[in-house]
Design a protein around this motif. Sequence first.
Motif, PDB file in Angstrom:
ATOM      1  N   ALA A  12       7.959 -29.214 -10.189  1.00  0.00           N
ATOM      2  CA  ALA A  12       8.956 -30.004  -9.314  1.00  0.00           C
ATOM      3  C   ALA A  12       8.155 -30.208  -8.552  1.00  0.00           C
ATOM      4  CB  ALA A  12      10.111 -29.176  -9.357  1.00  0.00           C
ATOM      5  N   GLY A  16       7.665 -34.231  -8.145  1.00  0.00           N
ATOM      6  CA  GLY A  16       8.457 -35.707  -7.615  1.00  0.00           C
ATOM      7  C   GLY A  16       7.433 -36.383  -6.812  1.00  0.00           C
ATOM      8  N   LEU A 318      14.294 -32.669  -2.767  1.00  0.00           N
ATOM      9  CA  LEU A 318      14.526 -32.796  -4.032  1.00  0.00           C
ATOM     10  C   LEU A 318      15.394 -33.032  -5.022  1.00  0.00           C
ATOM     11  CD1 LEU A 318      12.507 -29.224  -5.300  1.00  0.00           C
ATOM     12  CD2 LEU A 318      11.735 -31.920  -5.386  1.00  0.00           C
ATOM     13  N   ILE A 321      16.010 -37.260  -4.442  1.00  0.00           N
ATOM     14  CA  ILE A 321      14.789 -37.596  -5.006  1.00  0.00           C
ATOM     15  C   ILE A 321      15.731 -38.374  -6.662  1.00  0.00           C
ATOM     16  CG2 ILE A 321      13.028 -38.266  -6.119  1.00  0.00           C
ATOM     17  CD1 ILE A 321      12.293 -35.899  -3.738  1.00  0.00           C
ATOM     18  N   GLY A 325      12.103 -42.701  -8.612  1.00  0.00           N
ATOM     19  CA  GLY A 325      11.116 -42.157  -6.782  1.00  0.00           C
ATOM     20  C   GLY A 325      11.581 -42.140  -6.440  1.00  0.00           C
ATOM     21  N   GLN A 355      11.393 -42.463   1.137  1.00  0.00           N
ATOM     22  CA  GLN A 355       9.518 -41.756   0.270  1.00  0.00           C
ATOM     23  C   GLN A 355       8.738 -41.290   1.254  1.00  0.00           C
ATOM     24  OE1 GLN A 355      12.593 -43.818  -0.980  1.00  0.00           O
ATOM     25  NE2 GLN A 355      11.303 -45.280  -1.293  1.00  0.00           N
TER      26      GLN A 355
END
Length: 370
Positions: A12, A16, A318, A321, A325, A355
């Motif tokens: 994950a 990610g 998480l 997101i 992305g 990001q």
Amino acid sequence: MAALTHDIPRSAITSGIDLLMDNLVNIKDETGEFLLHLEDGRVIDTKGWAGWEWTHGVGLFGMWRYYEQTGDDEALHIIKQWFEDRFAEGTPTKNINTMAPFITLAYLYEHEPDPRYLPYLDTWAEWLMAPDGLPKTEEGGFQHIVYNDENPGEMWDDTLMMSVLPLAKIGLLLNRPQYVEEAKRQFLVHIKYLFDRKTGLWFHGWDFNGRHNFAEALWARGNCWVTIAIPEIIEILDLPEGDAFRTFLIDTLAAQVKTLAETQDASGLWHTLVMDPSSYLEASATAGFAYGILKGVRKGYLPREYEAVGIRAVRGVLANIDAAGELQQVSFGTAMGDTLQFYKDIRLTSMPYGQSLAICALGEFLRTYI
């Protein structure tokens, strides 16, 4: 120190990071809404990857840290190509924020010595130091000059991340101890004027002209730069236990993180004004806090009890997101505010520094699987 205990699959985190990197390098401002128009006619792209701003500097830094522990070829390629493309175009106006990419360039040179990099590292660091280079405030503080404002007499909390860390790293690389000592001084003078003794948090800025901290905003993203910068400077300088500067920095960080632990929302995020639950939750600051707290715990700068705070923050990142992305729940670029309402009114919109900071956070979190 033993690995942190959690049930988040490693896949994950890596997937990610892959999503975040892809979005960061391909994001475009399709409408021109995020272009910064300067009085001299220049137009600065604050969203796309082909620009040169602090956003790119933080993104490069996060990808470098990811590459350091994984050897990810794509991350290294993105970093090297960014510098190739930007140097081919010509470097921009020097300011506090455009200095940010140079910490990654210093690490890159250390990793793969390329003589073309040295003149850039030398010239930009010397600009910070020179009497006729970056203007200084009273007591020698780095004046927070940016593209669209000189901010005379002002110190801001993001300067440590954007300019002072690069200066310290370049000082070591080029064997210029005066750079390192200046970096230490900048940490001390910024702590002196931006640290809030009541909460341990940091004010967004200080104005020597009016002798005030503007709105006395304990703004989250501004605070997260400090949470990142303190563990970084201790590591960069390899300060030994018992060193007075190291002890002072750790005490400063611990005071901040104590309040962060007390104010974290159940979602894992923090409010954009950390002490004001009526302000909205903000994910980019949360990513920065996650990075600094987890690194602080890993390096032994912070008590282990704070690892749970970092894990909750990663879960919050998480959860924000999206499939493309992009980190959601991110506030737009924020200038210095004269009222607390100013910060509450900054709108939420996906921005590349979301990001960038998320890459930093998830990259540090990867170390929990080692």
